[in-house]
Design an enzyme around this catalytic site. Structure first.
Site, PDB file in Angstrom:
ATOM      1  N   SER A  49       0.837  -1.209   0.000  1.00 30.61           N
ATOM      2  CA  SER A  49       0.000   0.000   0.000  1.00 30.61           C
ATOM      3  C   SER A  49       0.867   1.253   0.000  1.00 30.61           C
ATOM      4  O   SER A  49       0.511   2.261  -0.598  1.00 30.61           O
ATOM      5  CB  SER A  49      -0.902   0.006   1.237  1.00 30.61           C
ATOM      6  OG  SER A  49      -1.753  -1.114   1.207  1.00 30.61           O
ATOM      7  N   ARG A  75     -35.945 -22.886  -8.470  1.00 28.09           N
ATOM      8  CA  ARG A  75     -35.792 -23.842  -7.360  1.00 28.09           C
ATOM      9  C   ARG A  75     -37.049 -23.849  -6.482  1.00 28.09           C
ATOM     10  O   ARG A  75     -37.425 -22.819  -5.911  1.00 28.09           O
ATOM     11  CB  ARG A  75     -34.567 -23.423  -6.528  1.00 28.09           C
ATOM     12  CG  ARG A  75     -34.398 -24.174  -5.233  1.00 28.09           C
ATOM     13  CD  ARG A  75     -33.777 -25.517  -5.446  1.00 28.09           C
ATOM     14  NE  ARG A  75     -33.442 -26.178  -4.193  1.00 28.09           N
ATOM     15  CZ  ARG A  75     -33.230 -27.473  -4.095  1.00 28.09           C
ATOM     16  NH1 ARG A  75     -33.306 -28.259  -5.163  1.00 28.09           N
ATOM     17  NH2 ARG A  75     -32.937 -28.004  -2.932  1.00 28.09           N
ATOM     18  N   GLU A  87      -4.860  -2.723  -6.931  1.00 22.45           N
ATOM     19  CA  GLU A  87      -5.050  -1.319  -7.344  1.00 22.45           C
ATOM     20  C   GLU A  87      -5.443  -0.416  -6.165  1.00 22.45           C
ATOM     21  O   GLU A  87      -6.232   0.507  -6.308  1.00 22.45           O
ATOM     22  CB  GLU A  87      -6.099  -1.220  -8.457  1.00 22.45           C
ATOM     23  CG  GLU A  87      -5.579  -1.625  -9.818  1.00 22.45           C
ATOM     24  CD  GLU A  87      -4.394  -0.783 -10.260  1.00 22.45           C
ATOM     25  OE1 GLU A  87      -3.259  -1.310 -10.178  1.00 22.45           O
ATOM     26  OE2 GLU A  87      -4.587   0.363 -10.653  1.00 22.45           O
TER      27      GLU A  87
HETATM   28  C1  LIG Z   1      -3.571 -11.358  -7.563  1.00 25.40           C
HETATM   29  C2  LIG Z   1      -2.822 -10.090  -7.406  1.00 25.40           C
HETATM   30  C3  LIG Z   1      -2.469  -9.357  -8.527  1.00 25.40           C
HETATM   31  C4  LIG Z   1      -1.727  -8.175  -8.384  1.00 25.40           C
HETATM   32  N1  LIG Z   1      -1.306  -7.510  -9.513  1.00 25.40           N
HETATM   33  C5  LIG Z   1      -0.438  -6.462  -9.371  1.00 25.40           C
HETATM   34  C6  LIG Z   1       0.188  -5.878 -10.523  1.00 25.40           C
HETATM   35  O1  LIG Z   1      -0.081  -6.261 -11.675  1.00 25.40           O
HETATM   36  N2  LIG Z   1       1.089  -4.880 -10.334  1.00 25.40           N
HETATM   37  C7  LIG Z   1       1.414  -4.425  -9.086  1.00 25.40           C
HETATM   38  O2  LIG Z   1       2.244  -3.518  -8.990  1.00 25.40           O
HETATM   39  N3  LIG Z   1       0.829  -4.951  -7.972  1.00 25.40           N
HETATM   40  C8  LIG Z   1      -0.070  -5.970  -8.086  1.00 25.40           C
HETATM   41  N4  LIG Z   1      -0.634  -6.539  -6.972  1.00 25.40           N
HETATM   42  C9  LIG Z   1      -0.274  -6.042  -5.660  1.00 25.40           C
HETATM   43  C10 LIG Z   1      -1.416  -5.324  -4.935  1.00 25.40           C
HETATM   44  O3  LIG Z   1      -1.675  -4.089  -5.542  1.00 25.40           O
HETATM   45  C11 LIG Z   1      -1.028  -5.225  -3.449  1.00 25.40           C
HETATM   46  O4  LIG Z   1      -1.090  -6.530  -2.914  1.00 25.40           O
HETATM   47  C12 LIG Z   1      -1.924  -4.276  -2.691  1.00 25.40           C
HETATM   48  O5  LIG Z   1      -1.698  -2.953  -3.108  1.00 25.40           O
HETATM   49  C13 LIG Z   1      -1.734  -4.352  -1.175  1.00 25.40           C
HETATM   50  O6  LIG Z   1      -0.389  -4.366  -0.798  1.00 25.40           O
HETATM   51  P1  LIG Z   1       0.133  -5.490   0.223  1.00 25.40           P
HETATM   52  O7  LIG Z   1      -0.292  -6.789  -0.324  1.00 25.40           O
HETATM   53  O8  LIG Z   1       1.564  -5.275   0.463  1.00 25.40           O
HETATM   54  O9  LIG Z   1      -0.695  -5.232   1.561  1.00 25.40           O
HETATM   55  P2  LIG Z   1      -0.342  -4.208   2.747  1.00 25.40           P
HETATM   56  O10 LIG Z   1      -0.060  -2.863   2.193  1.00 25.40           O
HETATM   57  O11 LIG Z   1       0.665  -4.815   3.644  1.00 25.40           O
HETATM   58  O12 LIG Z   1      -1.736  -4.140   3.502  1.00 25.40           O
HETATM   59  C14 LIG Z   1      -2.221  -5.139   4.389  1.00 25.40           C
HETATM   60  C15 LIG Z   1      -3.516  -4.650   5.038  1.00 25.40           C
HETATM   61  O13 LIG Z   1      -3.276  -3.423   5.762  1.00 25.40           O
HETATM   62  C16 LIG Z   1      -4.131  -2.405   5.311  1.00 25.40           C
HETATM   63  N5  LIG Z   1      -3.435  -1.111   5.309  1.00 25.40           N
HETATM   64  C17 LIG Z   1      -2.311  -0.790   4.623  1.00 25.40           C
HETATM   65  N6  LIG Z   1      -1.983   0.496   4.846  1.00 25.40           N
HETATM   66  C18 LIG Z   1      -2.920   1.003   5.671  1.00 25.40           C
HETATM   67  C19 LIG Z   1      -3.136   2.281   6.256  1.00 25.40           C
HETATM   68  N7  LIG Z   1      -2.350   3.328   6.010  1.00 25.40           N
HETATM   69  N8  LIG Z   1      -4.188   2.437   7.078  1.00 25.40           N
HETATM   70  C20 LIG Z   1      -5.015   1.406   7.342  1.00 25.40           C
HETATM   71  N9  LIG Z   1      -4.876   0.172   6.812  1.00 25.40           N
HETATM   72  C21 LIG Z   1      -3.841  -0.023   5.989  1.00 25.40           C
HETATM   73  C22 LIG Z   1      -4.485  -2.809   3.878  1.00 25.40           C
HETATM   74  O14 LIG Z   1      -5.682  -2.203   3.452  1.00 25.40           O
HETATM   75  C23 LIG Z   1      -4.610  -4.314   4.025  1.00 25.40           C
HETATM   76  O15 LIG Z   1      -5.862  -4.632   4.544  1.00 25.40           O
HETATM   77  C24 LIG Z   1      -1.401  -7.701  -7.090  1.00 25.40           C
HETATM   78  C25 LIG Z   1      -1.788  -8.433  -5.963  1.00 25.40           C
HETATM   79  C26 LIG Z   1      -2.470  -9.615  -6.109  1.00 25.40           C
HETATM   80  C27 LIG Z   1      -2.820 -10.404  -4.877  1.00 25.40           C
END
Ligand SMILES: Cc1cc2nc3c(=O)[nH]c(=O)nc-3n(C[C@H](O)[C@H](O)[C@H](O)COP(=O)(O)OP(=O)(O)OC[C@H]3O[C@@H](n4cnc5c(N)ncnc54)[C@H](O)[C@@H]3O)c2cc1C
Length: 541
Positions: free
Chosen positions: A138, A276, A373
């Site tokens: 994030s 159903r 996203e």
């Molecule tokens: C199937 C899949 C396809 C993807 N495709 C792409 C791609 O093509 N290109 C790319 O660049 N990325 C891609 N991603 C990555 C995706 O965008 C990230 O997984 C996502 O942005 C979240 O980051 P993270 O997984 O590190 O979670 P984290 O950032 O670690 O978040 C974990 C949790 O904490 C919460 N959180 C985080 N920050 C805060 C805050 N400030 N306040 C409160 N809550 C918070 C989040 O909402 C979440 O619930 C993909 C991911 C998946 C699973």
């Protein structure tokens, strides 16, 4: 940074949607969908055909100057929605190419666009978008992948050496071209990297909960050397700005994913409920079935659709700065899609829990839409911060103007009350700095999404002249009333929960939001729910 996306005319968009329908009907029957999901298989042949010389569907995302069709926000939204109805894994595989291409469109120089987009168009290349890292999810700004400049004899930068790892990259294992955000001495910047560059490698596909037909993999850059002109915009430090521009369109695309998947789940539930028989009659004759598992989701999906349509036409009109609107579209539509898909399993009972009926697959697939996203929480952060500022700056006028516009139309009184109440709630919260508590700010963001989608739906319903008007009007009244009550009750809770307001201030708040009047918006809702259920039944038959 110029981006002109007027979009396709109705006829061309219709033709594109029809082509997609024909190819997915032929290539993605139920057996194939289940097989791709079960074996987590990337549909290489289908994607090849879509990008091949005959169909060239990727030309949709490319600007006309390079031989593309120059699709706009509305087109991207409709194509994403329709593909999501068929299979969200395949939709993700295909539309992630649009995501990968976007940094070049928003950030490339004329020459870069001509070269890269021209090649992508002609050769039908798969493109991936690499922003996320193991430690930068994030919080994109935390990225660690670095690009070190390599200097020529005159001290000029001739190339960059890139080192780092990108995580969870859609099409990561199957792409030929990657747009990757990395740290340069001048700040985060996008580079275009070709897969066959020495030092570039891809990880094994991730084993995922849903969208299993799409490939998700790590990409690793170990001393990858690229010429200096692979830096998009030929200037360091523009990357985060470019990433934000990309989000403007791609959040709408993911909103459409949530919406399309939710609509498909809902339609299947209606059809199943009509067919159903339990307790001597179709399930659809049971109010507890329709008013619990069908109607609330139909209402929220209609609201999401109305809002997304509004945002996409504003994008196509060239309106800048729609970041908050993109966030609201994504937050609301993806949460609505998830809820509808969850209810669809329940509506199908035990059959819903089996693979064969596919609603459990839709549920697993749509789950990703609140994560990638920008997670729902990140959207709430964006919406909360910006709307708080906007309401304070306009002394509530931002939402009061929405209420006025509805009253001028002579419709949506419940929604108008909701908008006025939200202005009062944010102003009341602001007096004691309540939005500085993240929980309160997230709740205000959620309410902003409820109210703004209700406003969009009320406008759409009153302007509609199709056979869906009665359905839209009933949905608009239900959603507006629910939003108004949500604002009033949540607002009261926020103030009380903070312990910062005395009893007089609480009473003043209740009066300001017209609490009792808002509660009365529930009058007649039982009949409205019946109307929605009846209209959906007619639509499915
Ligand atoms: C199937 C899949 C396809 C993807 N495709 C792409 C791609 O093509 N290109 C790319 O660049 N990325 C891609 N991603 C990555 C995706 O965008 C990230 O997984 C996502 O942005 C979240 O980051 P993270 O997984 O590190 O979670 P984290 O950032 O670690 O978040 C974990 C949790 O904490 C919460 N959180 C985080 N920050 C805060 C805050 N400030 N306040 C409160 N809550 C918070 C989040 O909402 C979440 O619930 C993909 C991911 C998946 C699973």
């Amino acid at each position: 940074m110029d981006r002109t996306r007027g979009g396709l005319d109705d006829e061309t968009l219709g033709f594109v949607l029809q082509t997609l329908k024909t190819v997915t009907e032929r290539r993605l029957d139920q057996e194939t969908r289940l097989h791709l999901d079960e074996d987590a298989e990337f549909p290489a042949e289908l994607v090849d055909e879509m990008l091949g010389p005959e169909l060239g569907l990727h030309l949709l995302f490319l600007p006309e100057e390079v031989g593309g069709l120059g699709a706009g926000g509305r087109d991207l939204f409709r194509v994403s929605e329709e593909m999501a109805r068929v299979d969200l894994g395949v939709a993700t595989a295909f539309l992630a190419i649009a995501l990968g291409v976007d940094p070049i469109i928003v950030g490339g120089t004329k020459e870069q666009k001509r070269y890269w987009l021209g090649r992508i168009g002609e050769e039908g290349l798969i493109v991936a978008y690499g922003v996320t890292e193991p430690e930068a999810g994030s919080n994109v700004a935390r990225l660690k992948t670095v690009a070190e400049p390599i200097l020529g004899e005159e001290g000029e930068i001739t190339a960059y050496r890139i080192d780092g790892t990108k995580q969870f990259i859609t099409n990561g294992g199957v792409a030929q071209i990657y747009t990757v955000l990395v740290r340069t001495p001048g700040g985060p910047s996008f580079f275009v990297i070709e897969r066959d560059t020495p030092g570039f490698s891809v990880g094994a596909p991730e084993h995922k909960h849903g969208i299993r037909a799409s490939n998700t993999a790590q990409i690793v850059m170990d001393g990858v050397e690229v010429p200096a002109d692979h830096l998009l915009g030929l200037e360091e430090g523009l990357g985060l700005h470019q990433a934000n521009e990309v989000f403007g369109f791609t959040r709408l695309m993911v909103a459409a994913f949530g919406l399309g998947a939710g609509e498909e789940a809902l339609n299947r539930s209606v059809a199943y409920g009509l067919e159903r028989i339990q307790f001597g009659e179709p399930l659809y004759r049971k109010q507890g079935f329709t008013h619990k598992l069908i109607v609330p989701h139909a209402v929220r999906l209609e609201a999401a659709r109305a809002y997304c349509e509004g945002v996409s036409s504003r994008l196509d009109g060239g309106e800048p700065g729609l970041q908050v609107e993109g966030s609201i579209a994504k937050l609301f539509a993806t949460e609505a899609g998830n809820a509808a898909a969850d209810a669809a399993i329940q509506a199908h009972g035990g059959y819903g829990y089996t693979h064969e009926y596919e609603v459990e697959k839709i549920r697993r697939d749509v789950r990703i839409t609140t994560i990638f996203e920008g997670t729902s929480e990140i959207q709430q952060n964006i919406i909360g911060t910006h709307r708080w500022r906007m309401v304070v700056k306009t002394k509530g006028g931002f939402y009061r103007d929405m209420a006025t516009s509805l009253r001028e139309l002579g419709t949506g009184e419940a929604t108008a009350l909701a908008a006025d109440a939200l202005a009062e709630t944010i102003l009341a919260a602001h007096t004691k700095k309540l939005p500085r508590e993240q929980w309160a700010m997230f709740e205000l963001a959620r309410l902003a999404a409820e109210v703004e989608t209700a406003v969009a739906l009320a406008h759409k319903a009153v302007q509609d002249s199709s056979s869906r008007k009665a359905l839209l009007m009933a949905c608009a009244r239900l959603h507006g009333g629910a939003a108004a009550r949500d604002v009033a009750v949540t607002g009261l809770r926020l103030l009380l929960a903070s312990d910062r307001y005395d009893i007089d201030e609480i009473e003043k708040y209740r009066t300001a939001v017209r609490f009792d009047e808002i509660m009365v918006t529930a009058a007649g809702e039982l009949a409205e729910m019946g109307r929605v259920a009846a209209a959906l039944e007619v639509a499915v038959e």
